[in-house]
Design a protein around this motif. Sequence first.
Motif, PDB file in Angstrom:
ATOM      1  N   ASN A 505       0.811  -1.353  -0.075  1.00  0.00           N
ATOM      2  CA  ASN A 505      -0.102   0.008  -0.122  1.00  0.00           C
ATOM      3  C   ASN A 505       0.886   1.233   0.007  1.00  0.00           C
ATOM      4  O   ASN A 505       1.832   1.439   0.828  1.00  0.00           O
ATOM      5  N   PHE A 506       0.592   2.310  -0.949  1.00  0.00           N
ATOM      6  CA  PHE A 506       1.316   3.491  -0.910  1.00  0.00           C
ATOM      7  C   PHE A 506      -0.007   4.424  -1.293  1.00  0.00           C
ATOM      8  O   PHE A 506      -0.953   4.575  -1.750  1.00  0.00           O
ATOM      9  N   ASP A 507       0.461   5.674  -0.330  1.00  0.00           N
ATOM     10  CA  ASP A 507      -0.552   6.611  -0.515  1.00  0.00           C
ATOM     11  C   ASP A 507       0.073   8.056  -0.325  1.00  0.00           C
ATOM     12  O   ASP A 507       0.860   8.120   0.796  1.00  0.00           O
ATOM     13  N   TYR A 526      -1.927   3.883  -4.188  1.00  0.00           N
ATOM     14  CA  TYR A 526      -1.813   2.656  -5.241  1.00  0.00           C
ATOM     15  C   TYR A 526      -1.548   1.546  -4.247  1.00  0.00           C
ATOM     16  O   TYR A 526      -1.151   1.556  -2.968  1.00  0.00           O
ATOM     17  N   LYS A 527      -2.205   0.394  -4.758  1.00  0.00           N
ATOM     18  CA  LYS A 527      -2.129  -0.783  -4.061  1.00  0.00           C
ATOM     19  C   LYS A 527      -1.681  -1.884  -5.114  1.00  0.00           C
ATOM     20  O   LYS A 527      -2.184  -1.976  -6.245  1.00  0.00           O
ATOM     21  N   GLY A 528      -0.962  -2.970  -4.589  1.00  0.00           N
ATOM     22  CA  GLY A 528      -0.466  -4.158  -5.588  1.00  0.00           C
ATOM     23  C   GLY A 528      -1.016  -5.511  -4.646  1.00  0.00           C
ATOM     24  O   GLY A 528      -0.564  -5.377  -3.610  1.00  0.00           O
ATOM     25  N   THR A 551      -2.201  -7.961  -9.540  1.00  0.00           N
ATOM     26  CA  THR A 551      -3.491  -7.128  -9.641  1.00  0.00           C
ATOM     27  C   THR A 551      -2.965  -5.743  -8.842  1.00  0.00           C
ATOM     28  O   THR A 551      -2.325  -5.588  -7.665  1.00  0.00           O
ATOM     29  N   SER A 552      -3.313  -4.711  -9.916  1.00  0.00           N
ATOM     30  CA  SER A 552      -2.935  -3.353  -9.261  1.00  0.00           C
ATOM     31  C   SER A 552      -4.157  -2.460  -9.086  1.00  0.00           C
ATOM     32  O   SER A 552      -5.138  -2.714 -10.028  1.00  0.00           O
ATOM     33  N   THR A 581      -6.145  -6.319 -13.954  1.00  0.00           N
ATOM     34  CA  THR A 581      -5.511  -7.779 -13.724  1.00  0.00           C
ATOM     35  C   THR A 581      -5.349  -8.201 -14.808  1.00  0.00           C
ATOM     36  O   THR A 581      -6.313  -8.314 -15.980  1.00  0.00           O
ATOM     37  N   THR A 582      -4.145  -8.762 -15.296  1.00  0.00           N
ATOM     38  CA  THR A 582      -3.992  -9.388 -16.501  1.00  0.00           C
ATOM     39  C   THR A 582      -4.175 -11.013 -16.411  1.00  0.00           C
ATOM     40  O   THR A 582      -3.681 -11.557 -15.559  1.00  0.00           O
ATOM     41  N   LEU A 583      -4.853 -11.515 -17.392  1.00  0.00           N
ATOM     42  CA  LEU A 583      -5.083 -12.970 -17.413  1.00  0.00           C
ATOM     43  C   LEU A 583      -4.497 -13.724 -18.483  1.00  0.00           C
ATOM     44  O   LEU A 583      -4.137 -13.063 -19.616  1.00  0.00           O
TER      45      LEU A 583
END
Length: 731
Positions: A505-507, A526-528, A551-552, A581-583
Amino acid sequence: WSDTYYKLGLIQLGLLGSAQINDSAAFLNAKNQFGSLAYAGKAYDIINANAVASEKKMPNNWNTTTRNAPLNFSQSFSIGNQTRLFGKTLGYIVGFRYSSSTQYDPNSIRNDYQYELNLPDSTISKFSKYQRISKETNGWSALIKLAYKLNKNNNLSFLFMPNLIGTNNVRDGEYVVPASNDPTNNPHLLTFSKYQFYESRKQFVYQLKTEQFFPKQKIKVELNASYTNGKSNAPDSKNITLHFTEGYLPSNYALYYSFPTDLNRYYRYLTDNVFDGQLSAEIPLSNKTDVIRKLKIGGQFLNDQLQNKSYIYQFSNGSGFVNPTISTISSLNPNSIFDIVTAQNNTDTFRSVYGYYNKYWTPTDDFFGSSNIVAAYAMADYAINYRIRLSGGLRVEYSKLFTDCQLFDSLGFAANDFRRIVTDVWGNSMDVQPGKLENVSYLPSANLIFKLNNSDETTTNLRVNYSQTVARPSIRELSETTFYDFESNSYVKGNSQLKMVQINNFDLRWESYYKSGDNISVSVFYKGFKNHIELTNWGFCLSWLNNPNFTSLMGLEVEGEKKFLKNFDFKANLAFVYSQTTLNGGTMYDLAGHVFNLKGGRRPMFGQAPYVVNAMLTYSEKKSGVSATISYNLQGSKLVIITDPTKPDIYESPRNTLDIKLAKSLGKHFNLSLKILDLLNDGVSRTYKNVDNLSYLKNLWDDLTNKNKNNPIYSQYHYGTNYVLSLSYKL
């Protein structure tokens, strides 16, 4: 010798005379009489009498009933005060609340679409359900809190809070599958269903809290302990599903087929007991009082013990069962379907039960789980000067989760033992594995607060934050068991292969506070996510899966409060979130060897709305005792069910919620209020939707213009607007 004993038996029954023992014709005639219904049938009736009586002991309550719903109401009472006990101050609060409410939607919808592969905009068939849904909830809760002050540096408090609630859910529906162009190959399939699901929940919460302050060292110590004894019972929930097909004439209907799962009674008993203990100490790092400099250390122990027992009784057709038609199905008495009747098979006439209960059980219906989390942390909060303040630390967690079938665990079956393969309710082979998670997590956090301005009129800060967190699957999600979920109208299966979710977590936040009470803040974040858990449609049921891809999400949030015209106060919050999200696509195999197709491409994060709007306008006039509040909420469409590649995923559409509250004080003791909840009655709608994740603004515009509500409906219901009138009295 066998004929001799047979003849002696026939003589004892009076079917053959003693003088006819060697008469072949008389002997054959006696044998035929014995084989007739008069004797064999009577023997069948006597032998099965107890079994039939046992089946009929089940309540004859298959059918649903209707009545005019009473007004929703709630009653509450609370009193609090302080007194003296052994020369010390004792404070207490005692409260009680009882409520009853009913929700009803006569026009709910549920659709399942089948799409041509690679042509998601081409619908080839639709499975529609028109249903009437009601939910009746009754419950009461109480509160007892005692706070005892031993001296100015030591106090303790105790809280006891029982909660009991019962919810009766009923869903009557008609399914329709349309015919193809050739009705002889694909006739209409009509299905009539009745679901009744009652659940009682009981929670007894106990909390103990102590605070000690050591003035010489200026150390503050807190001890918090809580224990929750929870039970959830679903006794005798029922579903009836009857399938019919349409012939050449609209009035010609006959029973098409009946699955084993079409006439069931469910029983489920669950206990869930949770203990949570926390100990912390706050130690000053400086003697200065104008700045904050302290160290906080502590530990936590969390234990969760869960036990579940389920039973399913399926109605099965006996040899005497006769398929009903539309015209005769309503005359079937649910109690008479267990009678013994005379049946015909070609030229043979015999006695048989009309129907009977078949107890369905697998080891997954009796499972247990435990979760243990031990954590320790240290955090420093240190102001370098009046402008710069740093805080941060490290939390270390050891977690161990385990869940398994009671039978397999008691027999000592290891993981991957072939004896763990069982058959589920649909006849599918299922490899039931124990769910295990054991991790040590190191979770750092760091925060910087920089004061840009600190005057008598305004205080402005800049905050920079970073933290690592985790999310664990619940015991229920980790256990390899399947249960029917009334809310989603689907079966849900656990997954023993779930992993823990890791989150960064970044903010960055700018905030300003004014002397008038106004404030405003702007944040970017931003969250990863790694191993994000999602709810996926596995074809025959829903289940949870870890998304193996990163996922971001990133976003912008603005919130603030403004007071104006003396008596008005406006608060608002607005957030825009872009998630991705990349699948990889391809296929996946579960432990039982089932193949599941996976989608490729990109899409938004599961459960994440692209925007959130909250606003509240309040008017308050103390002199007249009048107050009014209008609150509004809106969330963008969010992914709620991931489907197979043959159809689009399912999204929950934006829903506008508007609530109004009016209140007026009547003298010193009375207060009258009116609340109007969900004034717009926008309803909850889920639709099939293809999302181009690279076109965030386009998807946002489709949401705001209600274009998404034109998508094919998956499910939809409205529970109406609630009007709540209340009168309270204060001592």
